[in-house]
Scaffold this motif. Structure first.
Motif, PDB file in Angstrom:
ATOM      1  N   THR A 111      -6.767  20.393   1.294  1.00 40.82           N
ATOM      2  CA  THR A 111      -6.546  20.331   0.095  1.00 40.82           C
ATOM      3  C   THR A 111      -6.876  18.760  -0.508  1.00 40.82           C
ATOM      4  N   CYS A 112      -8.084  19.166  -0.891  1.00 43.05           N
ATOM      5  CA  CYS A 112      -7.657  17.876  -2.403  1.00 43.05           C
ATOM      6  C   CYS A 112      -7.941  18.810  -3.893  1.00 43.05           C
ATOM      7  N   ALA A 113      -7.309  17.785  -5.268  1.00 41.66           N
ATOM      8  CA  ALA A 113      -7.298  18.371  -6.351  1.00 41.66           C
ATOM      9  C   ALA A 113      -7.405  17.143  -7.231  1.00 41.66           C
ATOM     10  N   THR A 114      -8.735  17.463  -8.483  1.00 43.40           N
ATOM     11  CA  THR A 114      -8.337  16.391  -9.129  1.00 43.40           C
ATOM     12  C   THR A 114      -8.313  16.352 -10.756  1.00 43.40           C
ATOM     13  N   LEU A 115      -6.849  16.571 -11.243  1.00 41.30           N
ATOM     14  CA  LEU A 115      -6.897  17.282 -12.336  1.00 41.30           C
ATOM     15  C   LEU A 115      -6.250  16.393 -13.540  1.00 41.30           C
ATOM     16  N   MET A 162     -10.430  20.872  -5.072  1.00 38.08           N
ATOM     17  CA  MET A 162     -10.737  21.683  -6.968  1.00 38.08           C
ATOM     18  C   MET A 162     -10.512  20.767  -8.345  1.00 38.08           C
ATOM     19  N   GLY A 163     -11.274  21.485  -8.531  1.00 45.70           N
ATOM     20  CA  GLY A 163     -12.012  19.840 -10.306  1.00 45.70           C
ATOM     21  C   GLY A 163     -11.357  20.748 -11.701  1.00 45.70           C
ATOM     22  N   ALA A 164      -9.978  20.294 -12.264  1.00 42.65           N
ATOM     23  CA  ALA A 164      -9.952  20.295 -13.577  1.00 42.65           C
ATOM     24  C   ALA A 164     -10.628  19.549 -14.323  1.00 42.65           C
ATOM     25  N   ASN A 178     -16.702   6.202  14.770  1.00 44.46           N
ATOM     26  CA  ASN A 178     -17.781   7.421  15.034  1.00 44.46           C
ATOM     27  C   ASN A 178     -18.814   6.945  14.175  1.00 44.46           C
ATOM     28  N   PRO A 179     -20.286   5.857  14.114  1.00 46.30           N
ATOM     29  CA  PRO A 179     -20.789   6.037  13.277  1.00 46.30           C
ATOM     30  C   PRO A 179     -21.094   6.956  13.371  1.00 46.30           C
ATOM     31  N   ASN A 180     -21.599   8.303  13.961  1.00 45.81           N
ATOM     32  CA  ASN A 180     -21.865   9.220  13.959  1.00 45.81           C
ATOM     33  C   ASN A 180     -22.071  10.448  13.562  1.00 45.81           C
ATOM     34  N   GLU A 181     -20.672  10.524  12.826  1.00 47.32           N
ATOM     35  CA  GLU A 181     -19.500  11.285  12.089  1.00 47.32           C
ATOM     36  C   GLU A 181     -19.560  11.257  10.917  1.00 47.32           C
ATOM     37  N   VAL A 182     -19.727  12.497   9.358  1.00 48.09           N
ATOM     38  CA  VAL A 182     -19.804  12.494   8.759  1.00 48.09           C
ATOM     39  C   VAL A 182     -18.825  13.664   8.020  1.00 48.09           C
ATOM     40  N   GLN A 183     -17.681  13.187   7.360  1.00 43.73           N
ATOM     41  CA  GLN A 183     -16.638  14.087   7.074  1.00 43.73           C
ATOM     42  C   GLN A 183     -16.956  14.658   5.991  1.00 43.73           C
ATOM     43  N   VAL A 184     -16.780  16.092   5.466  1.00 43.08           N
ATOM     44  CA  VAL A 184     -17.397  16.988   4.685  1.00 43.08           C
ATOM     45  C   VAL A 184     -16.980  17.444   3.673  1.00 43.08           C
ATOM     46  N   SER A 185     -16.523  17.044   2.636  1.00 45.53           N
ATOM     47  CA  SER A 185     -15.393  17.736   1.170  1.00 45.53           C
ATOM     48  C   SER A 185     -16.537  18.876   0.503  1.00 45.53           C
ATOM     49  N   THR A 186     -16.395  20.481  -0.128  1.00 49.95           N
ATOM     50  CA  THR A 186     -16.635  20.679  -0.758  1.00 49.95           C
ATOM     51  C   THR A 186     -15.512  20.892  -2.158  1.00 49.95           C
ATOM     52  N   LEU A 187     -16.170  21.137  -3.236  1.00 53.31           N
ATOM     53  CA  LEU A 187     -16.433  20.596  -4.557  1.00 53.31           C
ATOM     54  C   LEU A 187     -15.406  22.108  -5.467  1.00 53.31           C
TER      55      LEU A 187
END
Ligand code: SAM
Ligand code: DTB
Ligand code: SF4
Length: 327
Positions: free
Chosen positions: A141-145, A112-114, A50-59
């Protein structure tokens, strides 16, 4: 020819040769007239999303600064004097409070970033608990470690981790100009571990680090030619931080940034392409062009890890102006 200096480095699992994008094909996309490129990108976007939808992630930076690595763009490396204050791993309750606040303001995913080269087992255990509890709040959930060793991806998966972020950052040929403390192959190995454990891969890079267009194409080839391209592709515009080696790099032309988004969209039509770092300094009109070029994800919330991001009110107002829903 410049393109000939940029070569694809075969990861453990690449697409069959006949299905791969060549660097020359990707450079040819970059060279299209702007309107033609945008039309190709919109066509690919609309066929899959859907071109009018944007996924949002908080860091959230759960462990900040004092990192042993020498990534030339990063304010968190212990080697550069950037004014970032070192902070130990956050307490579980503080992470959960931030995750709840992110959820209340409309985030779908919490990342979550470390600032680690990679987690030691004693580091990983409290993070596993954070992941399980953030997931229990009803957030993705997402992580970057950093780099993962054998067995760590499985532990993250079992704790409830949906996505692991680990970026290739740039083309193999330019990589050594930016980072010396880990190799391109190290990064590919971590990405294989994440994929083999069955998690979603979030992997992209940074543009505006002084790389050539062919090298931007080289980064995209690495991502698009993976057997399964990353589900999520963050395209970061270098946020220049004083004290880092890349502070003072030539600014990227904004249209070249939009072209990079469009080329990522065309070559990875089913991936979420995230308009990532750099949004704070972008006018709304440029962000709108990025959405038109096929970006369908952003980082949402006042802060990335250590640097700024547009505030949520401004983002909500922009989405309303453009008729974008959070999807
Ligand atoms: N330490 C872990 C690692 O390097 O994998 C995780 C955190 S690291 C900060 C995550 C990513 O943020 C980097 O791979 C890089 O792509 C991006 N990043 C870091 N500093 C940046 C900057 N100044 N501008 C744009 N992107 C940046
Ligand atoms: C990604 O590709 N970009 C985010 C996230 N993954 C972890 C990080 C951007 C960091 C920008 C610099 C900072 O805030 O420290
Ligand atoms: Fe450390 Fe990650 Fe920053 Fe590199 S990008 S210096 S590994 S925090």
């Amino acid at each position: 020819m410049l393109e000939n200096t940029v070569e694809f480095v075969r990861p453990a699992k690449a697409k069959p040769a006949a299905e791969r994008w060549s660097i020359a094909q990707i450079v040819a996309l970059f060279e299209l007239p702007f309107s033609d490129l945008m039309f190709r990108a919109q066509t690919a976007h609309r066929a899959n999303f859907n071109p009018n939808e944007v996924q949002v992630s908080t860091l959230l930076s759960i462990k900040t600064g004092g990192c042993s690595e020498d990534c030339g763009y990063c304010p968190q490396s212990a080697r550069y004097h950037t004014g970032v204050e070192n902070e130990d791993l956050m307490a579980l309750d503080d992470v959960l409070a931030a995750a709840k606040a992110a959820k209340d303001s409309g985030a779908q995913r919490f990342c979550m970033g470390a600032a680690w080269r990679g987690p030691k087992q004693k580091d990983l255990e409290p993070v596993l608990k954070m992941i399980a509890e953030v997931k229990a709040l009803g957030l993705e959930t997402c992580a970057t470690l950093g780099m993962l060793k054998q067995g760590q991806a499985e532990q993250l998966r079992d704790a409830g981790l949906d996505y692991y972020n680990h970026n290739l950052d740039t083309a193999p040929e330019y990589y050594g100009d930016v980072i010396s403390t880990r190799t391109y192959q190290d990064r590919l190995d971590t990405l294989d571990r994440v994929r083999d454990a069955g998690m979603n891969v979030c992997c992209g890079g940074i543009v505006g680090m002084g790389e050539s267009r062919a090298q931007r194409a080289g980064l995209i080839a690495q991502l698009a030619n993976m057997e399964t391209p990353p589900e999520s592709v963050p395209v970061n515009l270098l946020t220049q931080v004083e004290g880092t080696p890349l502070h003072g790099a030539d600014e990227l032309d904004p249209f070249e940034f939009v072209r990079t988004i469009a080329v990522a969209r065309i070559t990875m039509p089913t991936s979420h392409v995230r308009l990532s770092a750099g949004r704070e300094t972008m006018p709304e009109s440029l962000q709108a062009l990025c959405f038109l070029a096929g970006a369908n994800s952003v980082f949402y919330g006042e802060k990335l890890l250590t640097t700024g991001n547009p505030d949520t009110e401004a983002d909500r107002a922009l989405f309303a102006k453009l008729g974008i829903n959070q999807g």
